[in-house]
Enzyme design. Sequence first.
Site, PDB file in Angstrom:
ATOM      1  N   LYS A  74       0.117   4.218  -0.285  1.00 45.20           N
ATOM      2  CA  LYS A  74      -0.552   5.393   0.319  1.00 45.20           C
ATOM      3  C   LYS A  74      -0.359   6.622  -0.577  1.00 45.20           C
ATOM      4  O   LYS A  74      -0.371   6.498  -1.800  1.00 45.20           O
ATOM      5  CB  LYS A  74      -0.023   5.630   1.732  1.00 45.20           C
ATOM      6  CG  LYS A  74      -0.091   4.373   2.594  1.00 45.20           C
ATOM      7  CD  LYS A  74       0.073   4.643   4.061  1.00 45.20           C
ATOM      8  CE  LYS A  74       0.153   3.329   4.804  1.00 45.20           C
ATOM      9  NZ  LYS A  74       0.063   3.476   6.241  1.00 45.20           N
TER      10      LYS A  74
ATOM     11  N   GLU B  58      -5.327  -5.552  10.620  1.00 41.69           N
ATOM     12  CA  GLU B  58      -4.361  -4.494  10.894  1.00 41.69           C
ATOM     13  C   GLU B  58      -4.718  -3.788  12.200  1.00 41.69           C
ATOM     14  O   GLU B  58      -5.587  -2.886  12.197  1.00 41.69           O
ATOM     15  CB  GLU B  58      -4.367  -3.463   9.762  1.00 41.69           C
ATOM     16  CG  GLU B  58      -4.038  -4.013   8.405  1.00 41.69           C
ATOM     17  CD  GLU B  58      -3.463  -2.935   7.495  1.00 41.69           C
ATOM     18  OE1 GLU B  58      -2.351  -3.136   7.004  1.00 41.69           O
ATOM     19  OE2 GLU B  58      -4.103  -1.895   7.303  1.00 41.69           O
TER      20      GLU B  58
ATOM     21  N   SER C 261       3.453  -2.435  10.566  1.00 40.73           N
ATOM     22  CA  SER C 261       4.896  -2.398  10.807  1.00 40.73           C
ATOM     23  C   SER C 261       5.604  -3.708  10.466  1.00 40.73           C
ATOM     24  O   SER C 261       6.530  -4.114  11.177  1.00 40.73           O
ATOM     25  CB  SER C 261       5.179  -1.971  12.261  1.00 40.73           C
ATOM     26  OG  SER C 261       4.666  -0.677  12.507  1.00 40.73           O
TER      27      SER C 261
ATOM     28  N   HIS D 150      -9.438   0.805   4.865  1.00 42.99           N
ATOM     29  CA  HIS D 150      -8.170   1.012   5.572  1.00 42.99           C
ATOM     30  C   HIS D 150      -8.427   1.946   6.755  1.00 42.99           C
ATOM     31  O   HIS D 150      -9.237   2.872   6.664  1.00 42.99           O
ATOM     32  CB  HIS D 150      -7.125   1.612   4.620  1.00 42.99           C
ATOM     33  CG  HIS D 150      -5.749   1.609   5.201  1.00 42.99           C
ATOM     34  ND1 HIS D 150      -5.337   2.562   6.116  1.00 42.99           N
ATOM     35  CD2 HIS D 150      -4.702   0.771   5.035  1.00 42.99           C
ATOM     36  CE1 HIS D 150      -4.080   2.296   6.470  1.00 42.99           C
ATOM     37  NE2 HIS D 150      -3.684   1.215   5.833  1.00 42.99           N
TER      38      HIS D 150
ATOM     39  N   GLY E 299       2.271   1.867  10.902  1.00 42.62           N
ATOM     40  CA  GLY E 299       3.187   2.995  10.758  1.00 42.62           C
ATOM     41  C   GLY E 299       3.884   3.415  12.038  1.00 42.62           C
ATOM     42  O   GLY E 299       4.495   4.479  12.101  1.00 42.62           O
TER      43      GLY E 299
ATOM     44  N   ASN F 265       0.867  -1.176   0.000  1.00 42.30           N
ATOM     45  CA  ASN F 265       0.000   0.000   0.000  1.00 42.30           C
ATOM     46  C   ASN F 265       0.906   1.230   0.000  1.00 42.30           C
ATOM     47  O   ASN F 265       1.485   1.571   1.021  1.00 42.30           O
ATOM     48  CB  ASN F 265      -0.895  -0.031   1.258  1.00 42.30           C
ATOM     49  CG  ASN F 265      -1.695   1.241   1.419  1.00 42.30           C
ATOM     50  OD1 ASN F 265      -1.802   2.045   0.496  1.00 42.30           O
ATOM     51  ND2 ASN F 265      -2.271   1.423   2.613  1.00 42.30           N
TER      52      ASN F 265
ATOM     53  N   GLU G 215      -6.879   4.358   7.903  1.00 45.05           N
ATOM     54  CA  GLU G 215      -6.691   5.796   7.626  1.00 45.05           C
ATOM     55  C   GLU G 215      -7.923   6.374   6.935  1.00 45.05           C
ATOM     56  O   GLU G 215      -8.279   7.530   7.153  1.00 45.05           O
ATOM     57  CB  GLU G 215      -5.411   5.998   6.788  1.00 45.05           C
ATOM     58  CG  GLU G 215      -4.170   5.763   7.635  1.00 45.05           C
ATOM     59  CD  GLU G 215      -2.951   5.292   6.864  1.00 45.05           C
ATOM     60  OE1 GLU G 215      -2.921   5.388   5.618  1.00 45.05           O
ATOM     61  OE2 GLU G 215      -2.008   4.805   7.524  1.00 45.05           O
TER      62      GLU G 215
HETATM   63  C1  PEP Z   1      -0.777  -0.104   6.214  1.00 40.24           C
HETATM   64  O1  PEP Z   1      -0.868   1.099   5.988  1.00 40.24           O
HETATM   65  O2  PEP Z   1      -1.658  -0.871   5.822  1.00 40.24           O
HETATM   66  C2  PEP Z   1       0.383  -0.584   6.949  1.00 40.24           C
HETATM   67  C3  PEP Z   1       0.372  -1.801   7.406  1.00 40.24           C
HETATM   68  O3  PEP Z   1       1.406   0.319   7.126  1.00 40.24           O
HETATM   69  P1  PEP Z   1       2.859  -0.016   7.780  1.00 40.24           P
HETATM   70  O4  PEP Z   1       3.367  -1.259   7.125  1.00 40.24           O
HETATM   71  O5  PEP Z   1       3.686   1.193   7.441  1.00 40.24           O
HETATM   72  O6  PEP Z   1       2.640  -0.190   9.235  1.00 40.24           O
END
Ligand code: PEP
Length: 252
Positions: A11, A166, A213, A94, A172, A9, A96
Amino acid sequence: MRTPIVAGNWKMHKTVAQAVELTRSLRRALVDVSGVEVVLCPPFTALAATREAIGPAKIGLGSQDMHFEEQGAFTGEVSPSMVAELCQFVILGHSERRQYFGETDAGDNKKARAARAHNLTPIICVGENLDQNRAGETAAWVGGQVRSAFEGISPEDASRVVIAYEPIWAIGTGLAAEPAEVNQIIGVSIRGTLSDIFGETVAQSIRVQYGGSVKPDNVAAFAIQPEIDGALVGGASLKSDRFVELVKAFTP
Ligand code: PEP
């Protein structure tokens, strides 16, 4: 056996030129990798160029969101058929999008149904926040999100959906969840709920990724968990060598 799926992703990162450069590099590095599905999710503006850069390589393309309506006066939005012209996948719900753009379980369910109607594979994100985690509410919350996401979806279509578990507090932050705990949440709360709705055969066919992460130094511990069928990756998907390491970790 479920084929693992690792999705990047990107973003709100990567211009068209940067997306093409990253895609070309991944294409070269992944040429001999098999047994794991790879999906790239650039911003809308880079979808067409990324598709061209993928060319005949076995790499999937996904958008990071879409509207559920077919067309109309929805300034700034992109419809399911527009996404389906270019992509095979779409990330939905997601955290976000939920946090900053007011997305709801009900809206994301409409998007999931629209995605399946256009033969797109939705990657539906679910996960608890830190307060819910600390209060021991993860199982109930995530189970509820899964129920909402699959409302009105047939068992055949359900098998084509991917879920990304997630935990919001892990996205992040550099603070990944414990792999064994993730395995337990997916097995009990996610696959258990899917089994209640669709029965065990369908539940066992649905792929569930972990996201939050994931990095080269922690990916192996996730990849060995039997319930984790790949990863949804943010930060570590922006650099070719790092993302390739994550993909390789999930090869059978
Ligand atoms: C995400 O945005 O779906 C995500 C898992 O981000 P990160 O790997 O940066 O934690």
